[in-house]
Scaffold this active site. Structure first.
Site, PDB file in Angstrom:
ATOM      1  N   GLU A  21       0.822  -1.205   0.000  1.00 57.41           N
ATOM      2  CA  GLU A  21       0.000   0.000   0.000  1.00 57.41           C
ATOM      3  C   GLU A  21       0.860   1.261   0.000  1.00 57.41           C
ATOM      4  O   GLU A  21       0.551   2.242  -0.675  1.00 57.41           O
ATOM      5  CB  GLU A  21      -0.951  -0.023   1.200  1.00 57.41           C
ATOM      6  CG  GLU A  21      -1.962  -1.151   1.177  1.00 57.41           C
ATOM      7  CD  GLU A  21      -2.771  -1.191  -0.116  1.00 57.41           C
ATOM      8  OE1 GLU A  21      -3.117  -0.113  -0.648  1.00 57.41           O
ATOM      9  OE2 GLU A  21      -3.052  -2.288  -0.611  1.00 57.41           O
TER      10      GLU A  21
ATOM     11  N   HIS B  39       2.023   2.163  -3.511  1.00 57.73           N
ATOM     12  CA  HIS B  39       1.093   2.928  -4.345  1.00 57.73           C
ATOM     13  C   HIS B  39       1.294   4.430  -4.138  1.00 57.73           C
ATOM     14  O   HIS B  39       1.251   5.213  -5.099  1.00 57.73           O
ATOM     15  CB  HIS B  39      -0.352   2.554  -4.017  1.00 57.73           C
ATOM     16  CG  HIS B  39      -0.811   1.273  -4.629  1.00 57.73           C
ATOM     17  ND1 HIS B  39      -0.675   0.989  -5.975  1.00 57.73           N
ATOM     18  CD2 HIS B  39      -1.435   0.195  -4.082  1.00 57.73           C
ATOM     19  CE1 HIS B  39      -1.181  -0.209  -6.235  1.00 57.73           C
ATOM     20  NE2 HIS B  39      -1.641  -0.717  -5.100  1.00 57.73           N
TER      21      HIS B  39
END
Length: 294
Positions: free
Chosen positions: A147, A150
Site C-alpha cells: 500500500e 502505491h
C-alpha cells in the site's frame, strides 16, 4: 610510517564502506522513474497530498464519531506502527519526497479485510485484515509495503492522469472516502457519498505488480521476509473463495501475481539476508500461521 599506514587503512575502510553502501542502494528491485502520466492529473504532488490529507482527516473525524478508530494503546495499532517505523526509512529510495511526508498509521474497527496508504504517507488498516487472515508481522509488512508503494509511486496521480482528469481538487474534494483509496463503504457511512464515484477508479495491473515488487523491496530492507508475500496472497485467495474480499476487488490476485513475485524473489532475498545478518544461501524456510478456523 605508522601514520601513513593508518591513513591508508582508514581510506581503504572508507572506500569499502562507500562501496557497500552503494551496493545496498543498487541491489534489490531496480528503481525506475515515476510515470510521466501523473503530470496530466491536473495538480502537482503537493496539491494532491494536501487534498489527501484533508480527506484522510475527514475520514478519521467521522470514524471517531462512531468510535471506529483504535486508541494509541491498542496492541494491534502499536504493532502496526512498529512495523511502519521499520519500513519508512527505506521509502525515499523510491520517492525522495517521502522523506518529508507526515507519516501516520491508524487502525479502524471493522471486520473488513482491507488496508490503504493515501498520498503523503497516511496509512490505515482494518481489524479484519489482521484477524481474518491471521497475519504474521512479515505478512503485515508485505500488505503495508504494497500500500505504501502505491503512494510512493504516485499511482493515484498516474491513474487520474490516465483518466484525463482536468480538475484534481474537485475530484478529491467531493469524496470523503473513496474506493479509489480502499475505504470501506460499510464503515457506518463514515466514508461519505463520494465512494461510489471512485469505485471504477482502480489501479492497473501494472501498478499492482509494481506495488507488489516495491513492497517486497521495502519489507526486505526492513528485515521482513519477502517470502511472506507468497503466503499472504495464498491466504487471500483461500479466504476469497468463501467470502469475496473488498481488498481483492481493486487488487488482482491469482497465480500470475504470485508467479511474478517468485520470479523476482532472487533480487530481494539477499537484501533480506543482509538486513538480518544471515547467509543468503542458508536462509531458514518461511513459516506462516494457518488461517483461523471458521
Amino acid at each position: 610510517m605508522k601514520n601513513l599506514k593508518l591513513k591508508h587503512a582508514m581510506l581503504a575502510l572508507v572506500l569499502c564502506t562507500s562501496a557497500l553502501s552503494l551496493h545496498a542502494q543498487n541491489d534489490g528491485i531496480p528503481v525506475t522513474k515515476l510515470s510521466p502520466l501523473r503530470n496530466l492529473s491536473g495538480g502537482d504532488s503537493q496539491q494532491f497530498n494536501e487534498q489527501a490529507r484533508l480527506q484522510y482527516n475527514q475520514m478519521l473525524s467521522q470514524a471517531h464519531q462512531k468510535d471506529a478508530v483504535a486508541t494509541d494503546t491498542n496492541p494491534q495499532l502499536i504493532r502496526l506502527r512498529a512495523i511502519a517505523k521499520r519500513l519508512i526509512p527505506f521509502t525515499a529510495r523510491w520517492n525522495p519526497e517521502a522523506a518529508k511526508w507526515d507519516w501516520q498509521v491508524n487502525l479502524l474497527k471493522s471486520d473488513t479485510v482491507n488496508a490503504f496508504c493515501m498520498p503523503g504517507g497516511r496509512i490505515a488498516f482494518y481489524n479484519g485484515i489482521l484477524t481474518k487472515l491471521n497475519l504474521t508481522d512479515d505478512e503485515v509488512a508485505m500488505v503495508m509495503g504494497h500500500e505504501i508503494a502505491h503512494a510512493l509511486r504516485e499511482h493515484a496521480r498516474e491513474q487520474a492522469g490516465k483518466n484525463n482528469a482536468t480538475s484534481l481538487v474537485a475530484r478529491l474534494a467531493g469524496a470523503a472516502g473513496a474506493a479509489y483509496f480502499g475505504f470501506d463503504p460499510r464503515l457506518g457511512d463514515a466514508v461519505g457519498s463520494g465512494a461510489a464515484r471512485f469505485a471504477a477508479l482502480k489501479f492497473s495491473r501494472g501498478d499492482e505488480s509494481e506495488a507488489d515488487l516495491v513492497g517486497m523491496d521495502l519489507a526486505a530492507r526492513a528485515g521482513f521476509d519477502p517470502r511472506a508475500g507468497i503466503a499472504l496472497w495464498q491466504k487471500m485467495g483461500a479466504v476469497n473463495k468463501n467470502q469475496p474480499l473488498q481488498f481483492l476487488s481493486t487488487h488482482p490476485s491469482g497465480s500470475q501475481r504470485i508467479e511474478d513475485m517468485n520470479k523476482n524473489m532472487y533480487l530481494v532475498l539477499p537484501v533480506y539476508a543482509r538486513a538480518k545478518g544471515l547467509d543468503p544461501d542458508k536462509l531458514p524456510a518461511y513459516h506462516s500461521i494457518a488461517l483461523p478456523r471458521s
